[in-house]
Design a protein around this motif. Structure first.
Motif, PDB file in Angstrom:
ATOM      1  N   GLU A 196      23.955   2.879  14.486  1.00 52.17           N
ATOM      2  CA  GLU A 196      22.052   2.892  14.458  1.00 52.17           C
ATOM      3  C   GLU A 196      21.989   2.250  15.778  1.00 52.17           C
ATOM      4  O   GLU A 196      22.717   1.693  16.662  1.00 52.17           O
ATOM      5  N   VAL A 197      21.109   2.573  16.871  1.00 51.35           N
ATOM      6  CA  VAL A 197      20.989   2.021  17.961  1.00 51.35           C
ATOM      7  C   VAL A 197      19.746   0.563  17.823  1.00 51.35           C
ATOM      8  O   VAL A 197      18.879   0.664  17.321  1.00 51.35           O
ATOM      9  N   LEU A 198      20.293  -0.158  18.942  1.00 54.80           N
ATOM     10  CA  LEU A 198      19.603  -1.638  18.340  1.00 54.80           C
ATOM     11  C   LEU A 198      18.852  -1.498  20.113  1.00 54.80           C
ATOM     12  O   LEU A 198      19.726  -1.575  21.174  1.00 54.80           O
ATOM     13  N   HIS A 199      17.668  -1.685  20.166  1.00 54.41           N
ATOM     14  CA  HIS A 199      17.477  -1.711  22.138  1.00 54.41           C
ATOM     15  C   HIS A 199      16.516  -3.059  21.744  1.00 54.41           C
ATOM     16  O   HIS A 199      14.833  -2.882  21.391  1.00 54.41           O
ATOM     17  N   CYS A 200      16.494  -3.483  22.720  1.00 56.67           N
ATOM     18  CA  CYS A 200      15.289  -4.781  23.188  1.00 56.67           C
ATOM     19  C   CYS A 200      14.564  -4.330  24.915  1.00 56.67           C
ATOM     20  O   CYS A 200      14.937  -4.183  25.337  1.00 56.67           O
ATOM     21  N   ASN A 201      13.190  -4.559  24.562  1.00 65.15           N
ATOM     22  CA  ASN A 201      12.577  -4.641  25.587  1.00 65.15           C
ATOM     23  C   ASN A 201      11.515  -5.717  25.910  1.00 65.15           C
ATOM     24  O   ASN A 201      10.727  -6.432  24.944  1.00 65.15           O
ATOM     25  N   PHE A 202      11.606  -6.253  26.932  1.00 65.24           N
ATOM     26  CA  PHE A 202      11.963  -7.861  27.719  1.00 65.24           C
ATOM     27  C   PHE A 202      10.580  -7.341  28.780  1.00 65.24           C
ATOM     28  O   PHE A 202       9.774  -8.767  28.176  1.00 65.24           O
ATOM     29  N   LYS A 203       9.584  -6.038  28.559  1.00 63.89           N
ATOM     30  CA  LYS A 203       9.214  -6.804  30.021  1.00 63.89           C
ATOM     31  C   LYS A 203       9.095  -6.540  31.061  1.00 63.89           C
ATOM     32  O   LYS A 203       8.355  -7.471  32.181  1.00 63.89           O
ATOM     33  N   LEU A 204      10.633  -7.159  31.614  1.00 70.20           N
ATOM     34  CA  LEU A 204       9.803  -7.991  32.488  1.00 70.20           C
ATOM     35  C   LEU A 204      10.659  -7.325  34.137  1.00 70.20           C
ATOM     36  O   LEU A 204      10.727  -8.245  35.237  1.00 70.20           O
ATOM     37  N   ARG A 205      10.662  -5.616  34.039  1.00 72.10           N
ATOM     38  CA  ARG A 205      10.440  -4.923  35.191  1.00 72.10           C
ATOM     39  C   ARG A 205       9.626  -4.067  34.817  1.00 72.10           C
ATOM     40  O   ARG A 205      10.028  -3.076  36.075  1.00 72.10           O
ATOM     41  N   GLY A 206       8.665  -4.327  34.777  1.00 71.53           N
ATOM     42  CA  GLY A 206       7.344  -2.972  34.494  1.00 71.53           C
ATOM     43  C   GLY A 206       7.997  -2.014  34.422  1.00 71.53           C
ATOM     44  O   GLY A 206       8.174  -1.650  33.428  1.00 71.53           O
ATOM     45  N   ASP A 207       7.823  -0.993  34.884  1.00 70.30           N
ATOM     46  CA  ASP A 207       7.461   0.238  35.038  1.00 70.30           C
ATOM     47  C   ASP A 207       8.892   0.814  34.455  1.00 70.30           C
ATOM     48  O   ASP A 207       9.556   2.040  33.685  1.00 70.30           O
ATOM     49  N   GLU A 208       9.748   0.103  35.393  1.00 67.86           N
ATOM     50  CA  GLU A 208      11.747   0.398  34.873  1.00 67.86           C
ATOM     51  C   GLU A 208      12.402   0.707  33.491  1.00 67.86           C
ATOM     52  O   GLU A 208      12.649   1.432  32.745  1.00 67.86           O
ATOM     53  N   SER A 209      11.119  -0.473  32.838  1.00 69.32           N
ATOM     54  CA  SER A 209      11.571  -1.233  31.158  1.00 69.32           C
ATOM     55  C   SER A 209      11.117  -0.176  30.528  1.00 69.32           C
ATOM     56  O   SER A 209      11.600   0.680  29.212  1.00 69.32           O
ATOM     57  N   GLU A 210       9.715   0.238  31.062  1.00 68.33           N
ATOM     58  CA  GLU A 210       9.208   1.549  29.996  1.00 68.33           C
ATOM     59  C   GLU A 210       9.781   2.570  30.435  1.00 68.33           C
ATOM     60  O   GLU A 210      10.662   3.779  29.217  1.00 68.33           O
ATOM     61  N   GLU A 211      10.554   3.181  31.257  1.00 69.42           N
ATOM     62  CA  GLU A 211      11.872   4.638  31.092  1.00 69.42           C
ATOM     63  C   GLU A 211      12.585   4.503  30.270  1.00 69.42           C
ATOM     64  O   GLU A 211      13.298   5.198  30.085  1.00 69.42           O
ATOM     65  N   GLU A 212      13.486   2.634  30.883  1.00 64.21           N
ATOM     66  CA  GLU A 212      14.325   3.008  30.192  1.00 64.21           C
ATOM     67  C   GLU A 212      14.472   3.410  28.140  1.00 64.21           C
ATOM     68  O   GLU A 212      14.824   3.859  27.733  1.00 64.21           O
ATOM     69  N   ASP A 213      13.177   2.773  27.864  1.00 64.04           N
ATOM     70  CA  ASP A 213      12.536   2.738  26.768  1.00 64.04           C
ATOM     71  C   ASP A 213      12.373   4.597  25.619  1.00 64.04           C
ATOM     72  O   ASP A 213      12.813   5.063  24.985  1.00 64.04           O
ATOM     73  N   LYS A 214      12.114   4.908  27.452  1.00 67.26           N
ATOM     74  CA  LYS A 214      11.649   6.778  27.137  1.00 67.26           C
ATOM     75  C   LYS A 214      12.985   7.297  26.833  1.00 67.26           C
ATOM     76  O   LYS A 214      12.894   8.082  26.157  1.00 67.26           O
ATOM     77  N   LEU A 215      13.768   6.331  28.027  1.00 66.17           N
ATOM     78  CA  LEU A 215      14.991   7.809  28.082  1.00 66.17           C
ATOM     79  C   LEU A 215      16.082   6.877  26.786  1.00 66.17           C
ATOM     80  O   LEU A 215      16.553   7.958  26.030  1.00 66.17           O
ATOM     81  N   ILE A 216      15.883   5.895  26.541  1.00 66.52           N
ATOM     82  CA  ILE A 216      16.346   5.720  24.900  1.00 66.52           C
ATOM     83  C   ILE A 216      16.430   6.307  23.234  1.00 66.52           C
ATOM     84  O   ILE A 216      17.351   7.237  23.104  1.00 66.52           O
ATOM     85  N   LYS A 217      14.855   6.774  23.456  1.00 67.22           N
ATOM     86  CA  LYS A 217      14.081   7.374  22.634  1.00 67.22           C
ATOM     87  C   LYS A 217      14.938   8.775  22.908  1.00 67.22           C
ATOM     88  O   LYS A 217      14.674   9.196  21.231  1.00 67.22           O
ATOM     89  N   THR A 218      14.341   9.242  23.847  1.00 64.75           N
ATOM     90  CA  THR A 218      14.540  10.653  24.182  1.00 64.75           C
ATOM     91  C   THR A 218      16.389  11.068  24.158  1.00 64.75           C
ATOM     92  O   THR A 218      16.819  11.916  22.827  1.00 64.75           O
ATOM     93  N   ILE A 219      17.244  10.229  23.430  1.00 62.15           N
ATOM     94  CA  ILE A 219      18.893  10.662  23.692  1.00 62.15           C
ATOM     95  C   ILE A 219      18.600  10.045  21.794  1.00 62.15           C
ATOM     96  O   ILE A 219      19.332  10.910  21.431  1.00 62.15           O
ATOM     97  N   CYS A 220      18.628   9.269  21.068  1.00 59.92           N
ATOM     98  CA  CYS A 220      18.274   8.899  20.379  1.00 59.92           C
ATOM     99  C   CYS A 220      17.587  10.247  18.783  1.00 59.92           C
ATOM    100  O   CYS A 220      18.619  10.770  18.057  1.00 59.92           O
ATOM    101  N   LYS A 221      16.543  10.607  19.457  1.00 61.11           N
ATOM    102  CA  LYS A 221      15.899  12.018  19.175  1.00 61.11           C
ATOM    103  C   LYS A 221      17.084  12.556  19.323  1.00 61.11           C
ATOM    104  O   LYS A 221      17.244  13.833  18.145  1.00 61.11           O
ATOM    105  N   ASN A 222      17.734  13.073  20.648  1.00 62.87           N
ATOM    106  CA  ASN A 222      18.081  14.444  21.043  1.00 62.87           C
ATOM    107  C   ASN A 222      19.912  14.781  19.960  1.00 62.87           C
ATOM    108  O   ASN A 222      20.290  15.591  19.083  1.00 62.87           O
ATOM    109  N   LYS A 223      20.142  12.938  19.505  1.00 67.16           N
ATOM    110  CA  LYS A 223      21.549  12.785  18.794  1.00 67.16           C
ATOM    111  C   LYS A 223      20.892  12.595  17.355  1.00 67.16           C
ATOM    112  O   LYS A 223      22.634  12.348  16.477  1.00 67.16           O
TER     113      LYS A 223
END
Length: 300
Positions: A37-64
């Motif tokens: 299973e995957v653990l991901h922390c979002n510290f919201k320190l890099r604005g849009d970049e942090s949100e893009e990471e969130d979306k990417l990880i959610k997409t990868i985990c959903k696909n797999k």
């Protein structure tokens, strides 16, 4: 390590290292009968970049079809946000591990990270422990990519068409690690990486030998121990050379870091005492002995 039939969390940030790690575990999970299973922390320190990471990880985990656990933090304290983020991340990791009875948390640290850490430690001042690199396994934390340089991880990601988000803070030279990384990238080639990795393995073995020696010395030094106090014969201590480093190694676990104050106590009259950092412990000289006492609820 034998990871067969183990339950493993993969700590994923959205960068290339952790996403390669996730891809590798996904490929072997059925073969080794792993639960991942995957653990991901979002510290919201890099604005849009942090949100893009969130979306990417959610997409990868959903696909797999991998279960994803996310945790968001709002860092408002004035102290170093990087240090605070690291502490909060590992506290959450530990909580998740205990709560769901998982065996390990896999981290994406690689050979370059280990080399950078050595140079950081040397600049700050360190001993053998600080120059042996990052350890592969520490309690429940494992780092399967530790023998691989960044170039190989990037090559794997490109070959297998893995998407990732580049952390913009990694090129900010206000952080010492980034300055070191920039210099090392210019200096090190593949042959250097292989040589340094070999050195790490040698140093790890030598560090084990040092620890085994220290355990024998501690038994030689402490002749009387109970739950409230430990007694040390000064005659035995004076047989050790160099005495300063032995003092540091023997007493550092009890928060005595000031070697000068320990030496002053040793040569002082009977009855003198010193407190450790935060007064967890204190040492009192009694005739030709040092007696270590605990304050509060600290274990001897």
């Amino acid at each position: 390590m034998d990871l067969k039939e183990k339950k493993i969390y993969i700590a994923v940030s959205g960068g290339v290292d952790s996403l390669v790690l996730l891809d590798l575990f996904f490929r072997i999970k059925d073969l080794a009968n792993l639960k991942i299973e995957v653990l991901h922390c979002n510290f919201k320190l890099r604005g849009d970049e942090s949100e893009e990471e969130d979306k990417l990880i959610k997409t990868i985990c959903k696909n797999k079809k991998i279960i994803l656990h996310t945790k968001s933090f709002n860092l408002r304290k004035k102290s170093s946000k990087q240090i605070l983020a690291r502490k909060l991340r590992y506290l959450w990791f530990k909580r998740m591990l205990k709560k769901n009875s998982f065996n390990y948390i896999a981290l994406g640290h690689h050979l370059n990270d280990s080399i950078e850490t050595i140079f950081l430690n040397i600049i700050r001042g360190t001993g053998v422990k600080g120059i042996k690199g990052i350890v592969f396994k520490k309690k429940y934390l494992i780092r399967p990519l530790l023998d691989f340089p960044k170039k190989e991880i990037l090559s794997y990601a490109k070959t297998n068409k893995i998407s990732w988000i580049e952390d913009s803070s990694n090129i900010n030279e206000k952080f010492l690690r980034n300055k070191i990384r920039k210099i090392l990238n210019k200096l090190l080639n593949n042959e250097a990486y292989l040589g340094i990795n070999k050195t790490f393995h040698i140093l790890k073995d030598e560090y084990l030998i040092i620890n085994n020696h220290l355990n024998i010395i501690k038994k030689y030094i402490w002749f009387k121990t109970n739950r409230k106090e430990k007694t040390l014969r000064l005659k035995n201590l004076f047989n050790l050379h160099p005495i300063k480093i032995y003092l540091y190694k023997i007493f550092k676990d009890y928060y005595f870091n000031n070697i000068r104050s320990l030496i002053k106590l040793i040569i002082s009259k009977s009855g003198k005492k010193i407190n450790s950092k935060k007064s967890y412990f204190y040492i009192k000289k009694k005739n030709k002995k040092l007696i270590l006492y605990r304050n509060k609820k600290q274990k001897i």
